[in-house]
Write an enzyme that holds these catalytic residues in place. Structure first.
Site, mmCIF file in Angstrom:
data_model
loop_
_atom_site.group_PDB
_atom_site.id
_atom_site.type_symbol
_atom_site.label_atom_id
_atom_site.label_comp_id
_atom_site.label_asym_id
_atom_site.label_seq_id
_atom_site.Cartn_x
_atom_site.Cartn_y
_atom_site.Cartn_z
ATOM 1 N N ASN A 188 9.195 3.788 3.218
ATOM 2 C CA ASN A 188 9.235 3.405 4.628
ATOM 3 C C ASN A 188 10.557 2.697 4.900
ATOM 4 O O ASN A 188 11.201 2.195 3.988
ATOM 5 C CB ASN A 188 8.114 2.405 4.934
ATOM 6 C CG ASN A 188 6.749 3.021 4.826
ATOM 7 O OD1 ASN A 188 6.201 3.117 3.752
ATOM 8 N ND2 ASN A 188 6.215 3.465 5.946
ATOM 9 N N CYS A 239 5.319 9.110 -0.150
ATOM 10 C CA CYS A 239 3.960 9.615 0.031
ATOM 11 C C CYS A 239 3.692 10.641 -1.061
ATOM 12 O O CYS A 239 4.438 11.612 -1.185
ATOM 13 C CB CYS A 239 3.758 10.243 1.409
ATOM 14 S SG CYS A 239 2.094 10.927 1.608
ATOM 15 N N HIS A 248 5.763 4.350 12.565
ATOM 16 C CA HIS A 248 5.728 4.287 11.088
ATOM 17 C C HIS A 248 6.707 5.346 10.573
ATOM 18 O O HIS A 248 6.394 6.527 10.533
ATOM 19 C CB HIS A 248 4.284 4.590 10.674
ATOM 20 C CG HIS A 248 4.009 4.625 9.211
ATOM 21 N ND1 HIS A 248 3.239 3.666 8.569
ATOM 22 C CD2 HIS A 248 4.331 5.519 8.246
ATOM 23 C CE1 HIS A 248 3.115 3.973 7.296
ATOM 24 N NE2 HIS A 248 3.775 5.093 7.068
ATOM 25 N N HIS A 282 9.266 6.907 7.705
ATOM 26 C CA HIS A 282 9.826 7.006 6.351
ATOM 27 C C HIS A 282 11.310 7.355 6.500
ATOM 28 O O HIS A 282 11.717 8.002 7.470
ATOM 29 C CB HIS A 282 9.053 8.042 5.532
ATOM 30 C CG HIS A 282 7.692 7.540 5.129
ATOM 31 N ND1 HIS A 282 7.427 7.030 3.879
ATOM 32 C CD2 HIS A 282 6.533 7.427 5.828
ATOM 33 C CE1 HIS A 282 6.166 6.640 3.818
ATOM 34 N NE2 HIS A 282 5.589 6.867 4.986
ATOM 35 N N ARG A 329 0.835 -1.217 0.000
ATOM 36 C CA ARG A 329 0.000 0.000 0.000
ATOM 37 C C ARG A 329 0.866 1.262 0.000
ATOM 38 O O ARG A 329 0.919 1.997 -0.978
ATOM 39 C CB ARG A 329 -0.964 -0.025 1.200
ATOM 40 C CG ARG A 329 -2.065 1.028 1.156
ATOM 41 C CD ARG A 329 -1.632 2.446 1.535
ATOM 42 N NE ARG A 329 -1.076 2.545 2.876
ATOM 43 C CZ ARG A 329 -0.524 3.642 3.358
ATOM 44 N NH1 ARG A 329 -0.445 4.746 2.619
ATOM 45 N NH2 ARG A 329 0.001 3.663 4.572
ATOM 46 N N ASP A 330 1.559 1.506 1.098
ATOM 47 C CA ASP A 330 2.313 2.758 1.215
ATOM 48 C C ASP A 330 3.421 2.794 0.173
ATOM 49 O O ASP A 330 3.723 3.850 -0.398
ATOM 50 C CB ASP A 330 2.912 2.870 2.627
ATOM 51 C CG ASP A 330 3.181 4.312 3.035
ATOM 52 O OD1 ASP A 330 3.099 5.196 2.178
ATOM 53 O OD2 ASP A 330 3.488 4.545 4.226
HETATM 54 P P1 HMG Z 1 -12.506 14.811 -2.701
HETATM 55 O O1 HMG Z 1 -12.160 15.141 -4.098
HETATM 56 O O2 HMG Z 1 -12.638 15.912 -1.701
HETATM 57 O O3 HMG Z 1 -13.765 13.823 -2.624
HETATM 58 O O4 HMG Z 1 -11.391 13.811 -2.179
HETATM 59 P P2 HMG Z 1 -15.292 14.006 -2.843
HETATM 60 O O5 HMG Z 1 -15.974 13.335 -1.693
HETATM 61 O O6 HMG Z 1 -15.621 15.416 -3.180
HETATM 62 O O7 HMG Z 1 -15.511 13.091 -4.156
HETATM 63 C C1 HMG Z 1 -14.924 13.444 -5.393
HETATM 64 C C2 HMG Z 1 -14.950 12.226 -6.326
HETATM 65 O O8 HMG Z 1 -14.154 11.173 -5.764
HETATM 66 C C3 HMG Z 1 -16.329 11.631 -6.527
HETATM 67 O O9 HMG Z 1 -16.361 11.089 -7.850
HETATM 68 C C4 HMG Z 1 -16.375 10.502 -5.551
HETATM 69 O O10 HMG Z 1 -17.246 9.465 -5.959
HETATM 70 C C5 HMG Z 1 -14.942 9.985 -5.624
HETATM 71 P P3 HMG Z 1 -16.984 11.912 -9.086
HETATM 72 O O11 HMG Z 1 -18.404 12.198 -8.643
HETATM 73 O O12 HMG Z 1 -16.148 13.169 -9.210
HETATM 74 O O13 HMG Z 1 -16.831 10.961 -10.215
HETATM 75 N N1 HMG Z 1 -14.545 9.299 -4.389
HETATM 76 C C6 HMG Z 1 -14.119 8.030 -4.329
HETATM 77 N N2 HMG Z 1 -13.944 7.109 -5.278
HETATM 78 C C7 HMG Z 1 -13.506 5.889 -4.878
HETATM 79 N N3 HMG Z 1 -13.229 5.587 -3.583
HETATM 80 C C8 HMG Z 1 -13.379 6.494 -2.616
HETATM 81 C C9 HMG Z 1 -13.856 7.772 -2.978
HETATM 82 N N4 HMG Z 1 -14.122 8.871 -2.267
HETATM 83 C C10 HMG Z 1 -14.552 9.803 -3.131
HETATM 84 N N5 HMG Z 1 -13.088 6.183 -1.355
HETATM 85 C C11 HMG Z 1 -10.747 11.959 -0.785
HETATM 86 C C12 HMG Z 1 -11.429 13.304 -0.863
HETATM 87 C C13 HMG Z 1 -10.532 11.632 0.670
HETATM 88 C C14 HMG Z 1 -11.609 10.886 -1.447
HETATM 89 C C15 HMG Z 1 -9.385 12.056 -1.546
HETATM 90 O O14 HMG Z 1 -8.704 13.155 -1.040
HETATM 91 C C16 HMG Z 1 -8.528 10.841 -1.391
HETATM 92 O O15 HMG Z 1 -8.866 9.739 -1.841
HETATM 93 N N6 HMG Z 1 -7.344 11.006 -0.766
HETATM 94 C C17 HMG Z 1 -6.434 9.907 -0.539
HETATM 95 C C18 HMG Z 1 -5.043 10.401 -0.516
HETATM 96 C C19 HMG Z 1 -4.113 9.257 -0.197
HETATM 97 O O16 HMG Z 1 -4.409 8.093 -0.410
HETATM 98 N N7 HMG Z 1 -2.916 9.608 0.345
HETATM 99 C C20 HMG Z 1 -1.952 8.654 0.678
HETATM 100 C C21 HMG Z 1 -2.344 7.819 1.855
HETATM 101 S S1 HMG Z 1 -1.972 8.586 3.405
HETATM 102 C C22 HMG Z 1 -0.321 8.153 3.711
HETATM 103 O O17 HMG Z 1 0.319 7.620 2.858
HETATM 104 C C23 HMG Z 1 0.241 8.428 5.078
HETATM 105 C C24 HMG Z 1 0.414 7.144 5.906
HETATM 106 O O18 HMG Z 1 1.258 6.233 5.246
HETATM 107 C C25 HMG Z 1 1.016 7.490 7.276
HETATM 108 C C26 HMG Z 1 2.288 8.351 7.204
HETATM 109 O O19 HMG Z 1 3.222 8.031 6.440
HETATM 110 O O20 HMG Z 1 2.326 9.337 7.964
HETATM 111 C C27 HMG Z 1 -0.927 6.463 6.158
HETATM 112 MG MG MG Z 2 3.390 6.312 5.235
#
Ligand code: HMG
Ligand code: MG
Length: 305
Positions: free
Chosen positions: A251, A242, A209, A211, A17-18
């Site tokens: 990571n 990220c 966690h 990086h 995933r990450d």
């Molecule tokens: P948004 O654009 O504000 O969402 O994004 P929305 O609710 O306005 O929806 C917009 C569109 O997205 C719509 O589709 C929804 O259906 C679709 P449209 O009508 O335009 O065709 N949508 C989805 N589709 C599929 N699955 C879903 C979903 N939700 C909405 N779940 C949102 C808000 C949260 C969805 C977006 O910002 C997002 O997906 N962000 C994810 C970012 C991400 O994955 N970042 C990396 C992970 S975090 C990380 O790595 C840190 C970690 O490792 C810890 C660390 O290292 O510190 C965990």
């Molecule tokens: Mg991470």
């Protein structure tokens, strides 16, 4: 060293995933499935398989449903997936997911970039998911990002980390993983942050966690394990980064963490040779340098022999 609370450490393998969310090439679905199956066979007991986020935001993991449906589910192994909202939860549940990971941050600016919401709004999104998960018997893990620094606001107040970690634990996350998203922390800061959180959330409910952006991740793991944490997130061959934290590297490599922990006398249940083979295999598959020092050393020794 502090007296160990017990002699085993659980690794949460986050490479699929990450790691893969931030590798440039889109990795074929079959390769992702093979990676997870190999990790299961190598003895990992928690493997974060993919994420059900918006495919517009993270195209690398748009095949989440196919990946989750395609992997072998080993007895006793948990396969959590990352979920940002109820929509993601529904998609995950539809393919039989039994554990999800929710995520927020300790910095407003990062949280806004990462999920287009404030910290408060993101925690509001946790509530309906936790309620549904409680009814569905699905376990919920939580992440707090930017615990040691933020790419946009810089320093992060440890009190913000403690507040957010405590809230999501109180809401029902069984475990809270403390993320140094941009790999800016050093061991003394990491230890102090963990200690401050552990004053409010039981150590047994915490994970770390790291990086490895500035080469501190393994040292941070060491300091935090000394401090008493017994769950460590890591990615095979140090995959990833990220996408919303420019310059963040992968990571800490799982191989290096396992080697460290075994050297400290801890049991992980991981077959290090099988893990190293997997790390070398995925590095070749996606055409990147193996990010594990231990993995590279073993490969060099084997080649010389
Ligand atoms: P948004 O654009 O504000 O969402 O994004 P929305 O609710 O306005 O929806 C917009 C569109 O997205 C719509 O589709 C929804 O259906 C679709 P449209 O009508 O335009 O065709 N949508 C989805 N589709 C599929 N699955 C879903 C979903 N939700 C909405 N779940 C949102 C808000 C949260 C969805 C977006 O910002 C997002 O997906 N962000 C994810 C970012 C991400 O994955 N970042 C990396 C992970 S975090 C990380 O790595 C840190 C970690 O490792 C810890 C660390 O290292 O510190 C965990
Ligand atoms: Mg991470």
């Amino acid at each position: 060293m502090n007296e160990p609370m017990n002699d085993s450490v659980r690794i949460v393998e986050v490479g699929p995933r990450d790691g893969l969310q931030n590798e440039k090439p889109i990795v074929p679905t079959a390769t992702k499935i093979a990676l997870i199956d190999r990790l299961s066979a190598a003895g990992l007991r928690s493997i974060e398989a993919t994420s059900f986020v918006s495919p517009k935001w993270i195209p690398q993991l748009a095949d989440a449903a196919e990946v989750f449906a395609g992997i072998q589910k080993f007895e006793g192994v948990s396969y959590p997936v990352l979920v940002p909202n109820l929509q993601g939860y529904e998609r995950a549940l539809a393919v039989g997911v039994r554990e999800v990971a929710l995520f927020t941050g300790a910095s407003e600016a990062f949280t806004r970039q990462n999920i287009n919401a404030s910290i408060e709004e993101s925690i509001d999104r946790f509530r309906p998911i936790l309620e549904r998960a409680g009814n569905d018997g699905v376990r919920v893990r939580g992440y707090v990002s930017t615990t040691l620094g933020c790419p946009y606001q810089g320093a992060v107040d440890v009190r913000d980390v403690v507040r957010v970690a405590r809230r999501i634990h109180d809401l029902g996350c069984y475990e809270v993983s403390l993320g140094d998203t941009i790999g800016v922390g050093t061991p003394s800061k990491a230890r102090a942050m963990l200690k401050a959180v552990a004053d409010e959330v039981p150590m047994g409910a915490l994970a770390v966690h790291f990086h490895d952006t500035r080469g501190q991740a393994l040292a941070n793991v060491f300091a935090c394990v000394e401090e008493g944490v017994r769950v460590v997130d890591a990615a095979v061959s140090g995959l990833g980064g990220c996408p919303y934290a420019t310059g963040a590297s992968g990571n800490v490599a799982t191989e290096d963490v396992v080697y460290l922990l075994h050297g400290m006398g801890f049991v992980t249940g991981v077959d290090l040779d099988a893990l190293v083979e997997t790390g070398q295999w995925i590095s070749n598959e996606i055409g990147r340098l193996n990010g594990s020092k231990f993995g590279r050393a073993l490969a060099a020794t084997t080649a010389a022999a």
